[in-house]
Design a protein around this motif. Sequence first.
Motif, short mmCIF file in Angstrom:
data_model
loop_
_atom_site.label_atom_id
_atom_site.label_comp_id
_atom_site.label_asym_id
_atom_site.label_seq_id
_atom_site.Cartn_x
_atom_site.Cartn_y
_atom_site.Cartn_z
N ALA A 268 60.88 60.68 87.96
CA ALA A 268 60.43 59.29 87.81
C ALA A 268 61.47 58.44 87.09
N GLU A 269 62.03 58.96 86.01
CA GLU A 269 63.02 58.19 85.27
C GLU A 269 64.30 57.98 86.08
N ALA A 270 64.72 59.00 86.83
CA ALA A 270 65.91 58.86 87.66
C ALA A 270 65.68 57.80 88.74
N LEU A 271 64.52 57.82 89.38
CA LEU A 271 64.20 56.82 90.40
C LEU A 271 64.16 55.42 89.81
N GLN A 272 63.59 55.30 88.62
CA GLN A 272 63.53 53.99 87.96
C GLN A 272 64.94 53.49 87.65
N ASN A 273 65.79 54.39 87.14
CA ASN A 273 67.18 54.01 86.84
C ASN A 273 67.89 53.55 88.12
N LEU A 274 67.74 54.32 89.18
CA LEU A 274 68.38 53.97 90.46
C LEU A 274 67.87 52.62 90.97
N GLY A 275 66.58 52.36 90.79
CA GLY A 275 66.01 51.09 91.22
C GLY A 275 66.56 49.91 90.43
N GLU A 276 66.68 50.09 89.12
CA GLU A 276 67.18 48.99 88.30
C GLU A 276 68.64 48.68 88.61
N ILE A 277 69.40 49.72 88.88
CA ILE A 277 70.81 49.51 89.23
C ILE A 277 70.91 48.81 90.58
N ALA A 278 70.11 49.26 91.56
CA ALA A 278 70.11 48.62 92.89
C ALA A 278 69.69 47.16 92.77
N ARG A 279 68.69 46.87 91.95
CA ARG A 279 68.25 45.49 91.77
C ARG A 279 69.39 44.63 91.23
N ASP A 280 70.11 45.14 90.23
CA ASP A 280 71.19 44.35 89.65
C ASP A 280 72.39 44.23 90.57
N ARG A 281 72.44 45.06 91.59
CA ARG A 281 73.48 44.93 92.62
C ARG A 281 72.99 44.03 93.76
N ASN A 282 71.82 43.43 93.56
CA ASN A 282 71.17 42.56 94.55
C ASN A 282 70.80 43.30 95.83
N ASP A 283 70.59 44.59 95.75
CA ASP A 283 70.10 45.39 96.87
C ASP A 283 68.59 45.57 96.67
N PHE A 284 67.85 44.50 96.97
CA PHE A 284 66.43 44.46 96.64
C PHE A 284 65.58 45.40 97.48
N ILE A 285 66.00 45.67 98.69
CA ILE A 285 65.24 46.59 99.54
C ILE A 285 65.30 48.01 98.97
N THR A 286 66.49 48.44 98.58
CA THR A 286 66.65 49.76 97.98
C THR A 286 65.94 49.82 96.63
N ALA A 287 66.06 48.76 95.83
CA ALA A 287 65.39 48.72 94.53
C ALA A 287 63.89 48.89 94.70
N GLU A 288 63.32 48.16 95.65
CA GLU A 288 61.88 48.26 95.88
C GLU A 288 61.49 49.69 96.28
N LYS A 289 62.31 50.33 97.10
CA LYS A 289 62.03 51.71 97.53
C LYS A 289 61.95 52.63 96.31
N TYR A 290 62.92 52.51 95.41
CA TYR A 290 62.91 53.36 94.21
C TYR A 290 61.74 53.04 93.29
N PHE A 291 61.46 51.76 93.08
CA PHE A 291 60.35 51.37 92.21
C PHE A 291 59.02 51.86 92.77
N ARG A 292 58.85 51.78 94.08
CA ARG A 292 57.61 52.26 94.70
C ARG A 292 57.43 53.76 94.52
N GLN A 293 58.52 54.48 94.43
CA GLN A 293 58.42 55.94 94.22
C GLN A 293 58.20 56.29 92.76
N SER A 294 58.78 55.53 91.84
CA SER A 294 58.68 55.88 90.42
C SER A 294 57.31 55.57 89.82
N ALA A 295 56.69 54.47 90.23
CA ALA A 295 55.43 54.04 89.62
C ALA A 295 54.33 55.10 89.71
N PRO A 296 54.05 55.68 90.89
CA PRO A 296 52.99 56.69 90.93
C PRO A 296 53.32 57.97 90.16
#
Length: 159
Positions: free
Chosen positions: A87-115
């Motif tokens: 979960a923490e790795a997915l969240q980290n990957l999502g935050e990095i993708a978001r800051d790279r403006n790769d919002f589709i990838t960020a959303e994918k990671y965030f959707r996996q980490s939350a549950p």
Amino acid sequence: MKFKWLILFLFIPALSHSQINRIDSLKKLLPVLKDSSRIDCFNKISVEYYINALSETYINVQTDSAVSFASKAYIEAIKLHYTKGVAEALQNLGEIARDRNDFITAEKYFRQSAPLFAAIHDREKYSWAKVTLGFPYLARVNFLLQNWPMIRVYLITSR
């Protein structure tokens, strides 16, 4: 007032240097760590690189290193069935993708980490995962608002 700003700017490099020292300290621990401790260390290093990139205001951005360590944490956590590490790795990957403006990838990671955070009953991190899940949508709304006149023309002329 100007003197206060001068002092602040003089201390910024020192703060960045302390983050580099933390990264080096964590890297030195890796060879002796095993299992979940090693995964937690990978995730901490990823976060330190990420935080370092933020404090450098995207000059010398080291998000590649942050992604590398988060990916290592993810792979090892999957092998060990260590849900918190995944979960923490997915969240980290999502935050990095978001800051790279790769919002589709960020959303994918965030959707996996939350549950996963919900499954381990980590309410604070679950809440943050849900908040960060809203960031990609906010970016889309901002895009629509900024480009609405052009979008409106296309919609009208398509009839």
